[in-house]
Design a protein around this motif. Sequence first.
Motif, short mmCIF file in Angstrom:
data_model
loop_
_atom_site.label_atom_id
_atom_site.label_comp_id
_atom_site.label_asym_id
_atom_site.label_seq_id
_atom_site.Cartn_x
_atom_site.Cartn_y
_atom_site.Cartn_z
N ALA A 1 0.85 -1.19 0.00
CA ALA A 1 0.00 0.00 0.00
C ALA A 1 0.88 1.24 0.00
N GLN A 2 0.52 2.20 -0.83
CA GLN A 2 1.29 3.45 -0.89
C GLN A 2 0.42 4.62 -0.47
N ASN A 3 1.03 5.51 0.33
CA ASN A 3 0.35 6.70 0.80
C ASN A 3 0.26 7.76 -0.29
N GLU A 4 -0.66 8.67 -0.09
CA GLU A 4 -0.76 9.87 -0.92
C GLU A 4 0.60 10.57 -0.98
N LYS A 5 1.04 10.94 -2.19
CA LYS A 5 2.36 11.55 -2.36
C LYS A 5 2.36 13.04 -2.01
N GLU A 6 1.27 13.74 -2.31
CA GLU A 6 1.23 15.18 -2.11
C GLU A 6 1.06 15.47 -0.62
N ILE A 7 1.96 16.26 -0.07
CA ILE A 7 2.04 16.41 1.40
C ILE A 7 0.76 16.96 1.99
N ASN A 8 0.20 18.03 1.41
CA ASN A 8 -1.01 18.63 1.98
C ASN A 8 -2.18 17.65 1.94
N ALA A 9 -2.29 16.91 0.85
CA ALA A 9 -3.39 15.93 0.73
C ALA A 9 -3.20 14.80 1.74
N TRP A 10 -1.95 14.35 1.91
CA TRP A 10 -1.66 13.32 2.92
C TRP A 10 -2.05 13.81 4.31
N GLN A 11 -1.70 15.04 4.62
CA GLN A 11 -2.02 15.60 5.93
C GLN A 11 -3.52 15.70 6.15
N ARG A 12 -4.25 16.13 5.12
CA ARG A 12 -5.71 16.25 5.26
C ARG A 12 -6.35 14.91 5.57
N LEU A 13 -5.92 13.87 4.86
CA LEU A 13 -6.49 12.54 5.11
C LEU A 13 -6.24 12.08 6.54
N VAL A 14 -4.99 12.19 6.99
CA VAL A 14 -4.65 11.73 8.34
C VAL A 14 -5.37 12.57 9.39
N ASN A 15 -5.38 13.87 9.22
CA ASN A 15 -6.02 14.74 10.20
C ASN A 15 -7.53 14.54 10.26
N ASN A 16 -8.10 13.93 9.21
CA ASN A 16 -9.51 13.57 9.22
C ASN A 16 -9.73 12.15 9.74
N GLY A 17 -8.67 11.54 10.26
CA GLY A 17 -8.78 10.21 10.84
C GLY A 17 -8.81 9.08 9.83
N GLN A 18 -8.35 9.34 8.61
CA GLN A 18 -8.37 8.34 7.55
C GLN A 18 -6.97 7.80 7.27
N PHE A 19 -6.88 6.52 6.94
CA PHE A 19 -5.62 5.99 6.45
C PHE A 19 -5.33 6.67 5.11
N PRO A 20 -4.12 7.22 4.93
CA PRO A 20 -3.84 8.02 3.73
C PRO A 20 -3.40 7.19 2.53
N VAL A 21 -3.78 5.92 2.51
CA VAL A 21 -3.40 5.02 1.42
C VAL A 21 -4.23 5.35 0.18
N VAL A 22 -3.58 5.47 -0.98
CA VAL A 22 -4.29 5.82 -2.21
C VAL A 22 -4.16 4.76 -3.30
N ARG A 23 -3.25 3.83 -3.15
CA ARG A 23 -3.15 2.74 -4.11
C ARG A 23 -2.44 1.56 -3.47
N GLY A 24 -2.57 0.39 -4.11
CA GLY A 24 -1.92 -0.78 -3.55
C GLY A 24 -2.15 -2.01 -4.40
N HIS A 25 -1.74 -3.14 -3.85
CA HIS A 25 -1.85 -4.40 -4.58
C HIS A 25 -1.97 -5.54 -3.58
N ILE A 26 -2.93 -6.42 -3.80
CA ILE A 26 -3.09 -7.63 -2.99
C ILE A 26 -2.49 -8.78 -3.78
N LEU A 27 -1.53 -9.48 -3.21
CA LEU A 27 -0.79 -10.50 -3.93
C LEU A 27 -1.62 -11.77 -4.12
N SER A 28 -1.62 -12.28 -5.33
CA SER A 28 -2.26 -13.56 -5.63
C SER A 28 -1.33 -14.70 -5.19
#
Length: 452
Positions: free
Chosen positions: A336-363
């Motif tokens: 899982a990768q977090n939001e790259k843009e710093i302000n957007a990452w901060q907004r997500l976390v400060n709203n109590g959300q995991f700041p993950v924006v993309r990822g991959h579940i392994l088969s």
Amino acid sequence: MSLIQKYNVAAPRYTSYPTVPYWNNAGFDIASWQALVQQSFHATNNTEGISIYIHLPYCEKLCTYCGCNKYITVNHGVEEPYISTLLKEWQLYLGLFGKRPRIRELHLGGGTPTFFTPENLHQLVTGIFKGADVLKDASLSFEGHPNNTTEAHMQTLYDLGFRRMSLGIQDFDIRVQEIINRIQPYETVARVMQEARAIGYTSINFDLVYGLPLQTAASVKDTINQVMQLQPDRISFYSYAHVPWVKGVGQRRYSEADLPKDEEKRALYDLGKTMFAENNYTEIGMDHFALKDDPLYNAFTNGTLHRNFMGYTDHHTSLMIGLGASSIGDSWYAYAQNEKEINAWQRLVNNGQFPVVRGHILSREDLLLRRHIHALMCTFETTWNKADTQCDAIIEGLQRLQEPEKDGLVIVHPKKVTVTMKGRPFIRNICMAFDARLWQQLPQSQLFSNAI
């Protein structure tokens, strides 16, 4: 055609499998990531512990060779809000765990971690340790820029348990330093080394890069001779990744005409490898060298070397939590990768959300191939004796290894592949043979830097 020309193709560095461009983001969701983090945590916390990577993205100047996610500023007012958000993100994971994590490994990366004041780094690390148990043999490390790594930085982190540091040297030649916008005299690095040894740091790594603009055999030889005077415990000798289509203006400060090509570039690596060996450094995996009293050497010789998004480590942990803007986490079963843009990452976390924006579940196939590629990168061999280590993609991979086998790069046994000494410089190409997702969807444009 020489082997260098033949195999100098775009290839991943395989800090993960699947590699990031081949993640199935459409099949990923945060709820699944949380569940797989919990699964890995409860299965391994009591045995392995966990690793934590903290991304500190700020730098005061742009180094034009750099491929990291960074933010250039001289405004140090960004420090405290960023650290406050990091600690809130950590609280989200503590709530997910439901019990005290046991920290086996923690790394401060960047960017430039020593952009932050010692006081703010102290606040960050003590905040992470609160609510966690730090294992006695935990590996705590940080990356430092020689120009702004002070004795106070090193003493503060040492008092918190840090014993390892990595200094970004790259090259000591002033012409190279000027074109990559990273001027740091030998005397500055020597001062940092002297202070670090006096404080008590026991494992110091130097990052060096070959293939930089204006580099020559003479300049690389001179750089390594100066490095040998300082005797770091580890050396990372990376191939410069020229990807201006990804990194934009920085890497367009110079052209490909300024870069050593193919055999010339490979000769720089061979020169470094020879000089390291003459000074008692052993080659560890890909691009790494260590003295025989360093834990990385011990891990390589006893077969416990591990590789993840932080590179090579001497501790194996299935669960790695990534904190900070753009940071990547690994539960072994998912990325899982977090939001790259710093302000957007901060907004997500400060709203109590995991700041993950993309990822991959392994088969199942991903997990099998991950183990084989990991084994090749860490031990230069892999086996599939048991049914649960086999899949159709291995047969396909073996077919792709027919040409490398003819060239003497690998030895293919009925249930095993071994990389020869001749083949070690081509380890990225060898791993690529087993990269089923890449071969299923060959890139239409260049995604990766060249292998050599």
